[in-house]
Design a protein around this motif. Structure first.
Motif, short mmCIF file in Angstrom:
data_model
loop_
_atom_site.label_atom_id
_atom_site.label_comp_id
_atom_site.label_asym_id
_atom_site.label_seq_id
_atom_site.Cartn_x
_atom_site.Cartn_y
_atom_site.Cartn_z
N ARG A 122 0.84 -1.19 0.00
CA ARG A 122 0.00 0.00 0.00
C ARG A 122 0.87 1.24 0.00
O ARG A 122 1.89 1.31 0.71
CB ARG A 122 -0.90 0.02 1.24
CG ARG A 122 -1.86 -1.14 1.33
CD ARG A 122 -3.10 -0.91 0.49
NE ARG A 122 -4.06 -2.00 0.64
CZ ARG A 122 -5.32 -1.91 0.26
NH1 ARG A 122 -5.78 -0.80 -0.28
NH2 ARG A 122 -6.14 -2.95 0.40
N GLY A 123 0.49 2.24 -0.81
CA GLY A 123 1.22 3.49 -0.82
C GLY A 123 1.66 3.90 -2.21
O GLY A 123 1.10 3.45 -3.22
N ASP A 124 2.66 4.76 -2.27
CA ASP A 124 3.17 5.28 -3.54
C ASP A 124 4.54 4.72 -3.90
O ASP A 124 4.94 4.76 -5.06
CB ASP A 124 3.29 6.82 -3.45
CG ASP A 124 1.97 7.46 -3.08
OD1 ASP A 124 0.99 7.26 -3.81
OD2 ASP A 124 1.92 8.17 -2.04
N GLU A 125 5.27 4.21 -2.92
CA GLU A 125 6.63 3.72 -3.14
C GLU A 125 6.83 2.40 -2.39
O GLU A 125 6.16 2.15 -1.39
CB GLU A 125 7.66 4.75 -2.64
CG GLU A 125 7.55 6.10 -3.33
CD GLU A 125 8.14 7.22 -2.50
OE1 GLU A 125 8.52 6.97 -1.33
OE2 GLU A 125 8.21 8.35 -3.01
N TRP A 126 7.69 1.58 -2.90
CA TRP A 126 8.09 0.36 -2.20
C TRP A 126 9.47 0.58 -1.58
O TRP A 126 10.25 1.39 -2.05
CB TRP A 126 8.13 -0.84 -3.15
CG TRP A 126 9.13 -0.67 -4.27
CD1 TRP A 126 8.90 -0.13 -5.49
CD2 TRP A 126 10.51 -1.04 -4.25
NE1 TRP A 126 10.04 -0.12 -6.25
CE2 TRP A 126 11.06 -0.68 -5.50
CE3 TRP A 126 11.35 -1.62 -3.30
CZ2 TRP A 126 12.40 -0.90 -5.83
CZ3 TRP A 126 12.69 -1.84 -3.62
CH2 TRP A 126 13.19 -1.48 -4.87
N GLN A 127 9.74 -0.15 -0.51
CA GLN A 127 11.04 -0.04 0.14
C GLN A 127 11.51 -1.43 0.59
O GLN A 127 10.74 -2.20 1.18
CB GLN A 127 10.99 0.89 1.35
CG GLN A 127 12.32 1.01 2.08
CD GLN A 127 12.34 2.14 3.08
OE1 GLN A 127 11.70 3.18 2.88
NE2 GLN A 127 13.07 1.95 4.17
N LEU A 128 12.77 -1.72 0.29
CA LEU A 128 13.39 -2.98 0.69
C LEU A 128 14.53 -2.65 1.66
O LEU A 128 15.38 -1.82 1.35
CB LEU A 128 13.92 -3.73 -0.54
CG LEU A 128 14.45 -5.15 -0.32
CD1 LEU A 128 13.32 -6.07 0.14
CD2 LEU A 128 15.07 -5.69 -1.61
N ASP A 129 14.52 -3.31 2.83
CA ASP A 129 15.52 -3.05 3.86
C ASP A 129 16.37 -4.29 4.11
O ASP A 129 15.87 -5.42 4.02
CB ASP A 129 14.85 -2.62 5.16
CG ASP A 129 14.07 -1.33 5.01
OD1 ASP A 129 14.70 -0.29 4.78
OD2 ASP A 129 12.83 -1.37 5.10
N ALA A 130 17.62 -4.06 4.46
CA ALA A 130 18.55 -5.16 4.73
C ALA A 130 19.51 -4.77 5.83
O ALA A 130 19.72 -3.59 6.12
CB ALA A 130 19.32 -5.53 3.47
N ARG A 131 20.11 -5.77 6.44
CA ARG A 131 21.20 -5.57 7.38
C ARG A 131 22.47 -6.09 6.71
O ARG A 131 22.48 -7.17 6.12
CB ARG A 131 20.95 -6.30 8.69
CG ARG A 131 21.95 -5.96 9.78
CD ARG A 131 21.57 -6.58 11.10
NE ARG A 131 20.29 -6.06 11.58
CZ ARG A 131 19.84 -6.30 12.80
NH1 ARG A 131 20.53 -7.05 13.63
NH2 ARG A 131 18.67 -5.79 13.18
N VAL A 132 23.56 -5.33 6.81
CA VAL A 132 24.77 -5.60 6.03
C VAL A 132 25.99 -5.63 6.94
O VAL A 132 26.11 -4.82 7.87
CB VAL A 132 24.97 -4.52 4.94
CG1 VAL A 132 26.20 -4.84 4.08
CG2 VAL A 132 23.73 -4.41 4.05
N LEU A 133 26.89 -6.56 6.66
CA LEU A 133 28.21 -6.60 7.27
C LEU A 133 29.24 -6.43 6.16
O LEU A 133 29.28 -7.23 5.22
CB LEU A 133 28.45 -7.92 8.01
CG LEU A 133 29.86 -8.19 8.51
CD1 LEU A 133 30.27 -7.15 9.54
CD2 LEU A 133 29.98 -9.59 9.10
N ARG A 134 30.05 -5.39 6.26
CA ARG A 134 31.02 -5.07 5.21
C ARG A 134 32.44 -5.34 5.71
O ARG A 134 32.73 -5.23 6.90
CB ARG A 134 30.89 -3.59 4.82
CG ARG A 134 31.65 -3.21 3.56
CD ARG A 134 31.52 -1.73 3.31
NE ARG A 134 32.27 -0.96 4.30
CZ ARG A 134 32.25 0.37 4.38
NH1 ARG A 134 31.49 1.06 3.55
NH2 ARG A 134 32.96 0.99 5.29
#
Length: 217
Positions: free
Chosen positions: A100-112
């Motif tokens: 639902r909404g106007d934009e999608w968002q994908l989130d992640a946790r990262v180890l560099r």
């Protein structure tokens, strides 16, 4: 053929020349290779070593500047600010999520990793956390219908492994990263992990690029 492949090919050629130089001389005289041939073989071996190391560094440097594919997202509109997102993570199955909404968002946790770890061939370690819809107007985000989907599979195992890896001397940083773009009917996006450890979303085809231009992005 890449530069690193050419360097490794040169290394093999030099080794092929150096090995016979160490062989015994044929003919009437006894003994092994003379000082001149021994010196030539040593120089060829050293040059082959330099080319091999240079090829390894160039190979690592190439992917240090290359985005790593993470996921693909396709969108189908059902109504006003209402979409179905088809998400494929890596080579896994395609799964559908209501957004639902106007934009999608994908989130992640990262180890560099730091530079020595990267040159050793270690790529960033990541775990996708959530896929969500968001509204362009922050006020509507407070009152509108929310859609947040948990993507954390095997989370406890990831937490343990992340803590162990973060304790290594060549671990650099841990953080959360997110990428978002507009939800448009028929749009397709590719999501990558950048060499610096951040998520990057890009249109997957020319049609999506045209839709983004029409939307003012």
């Amino acid at each position: 053929m890449s530069l690193s492949a050419w360097l490794w090919l040169g290394m093999l050629v030099l080794l092929a020349l150096a090995v016979p130089a160490w062989g015994r001389r044929r003919g009437r005289r006894r003994g092994g290779p003379g000082p001149g041939r021994r010196l030539l073989a040593t120089l060829l071996f050293l040059l082959a070593l330099v080319l091999g190391l240079a090829g390894a560094l160039m190979h690592s440097w190439h992917w240090l500047h290359e985005d790593v594919p993470v996921a693909q997202l396709s969108l189908r509109q059902l109504g006003t600010q209402w979409y179905i997102g088809q998400l494929q993570v890596g080579d896994g199955p395609v799964r559908e999520y209501e957004l639902r909404g106007d934009e999608w968002q994908l989130d992640a946790r990262v180890l560099r990793w730091n530079l020595p770890g990267q040159l050793a061939g270690l790529r960033p370690v990541y775990r996708l956390e959530r896929l969500s819809g968001r509204y362009g107007d922050p006020k509507q985000d407070l009152a509108g219908q929310r859609s947040v989907h948990d993507l954390r599979e095997g989370w406890e195992t990831w937490q343990i492994r992340q803590r162990m890896l973060a304790a290594l001397p060549f671990a650099d940083a841990r953080w959360g990263s997110g990428a978002y773009l507009p939800m448009l009917d028929g749009a397709r996006y590719d999501v990558f992990l950048s060499p610096r450890g951040g998520l990057v979303a890009k249109p997957a085809d020319a049609r999506t690029e045209a839709l983004l231009r029409e939307a003012g992005w």
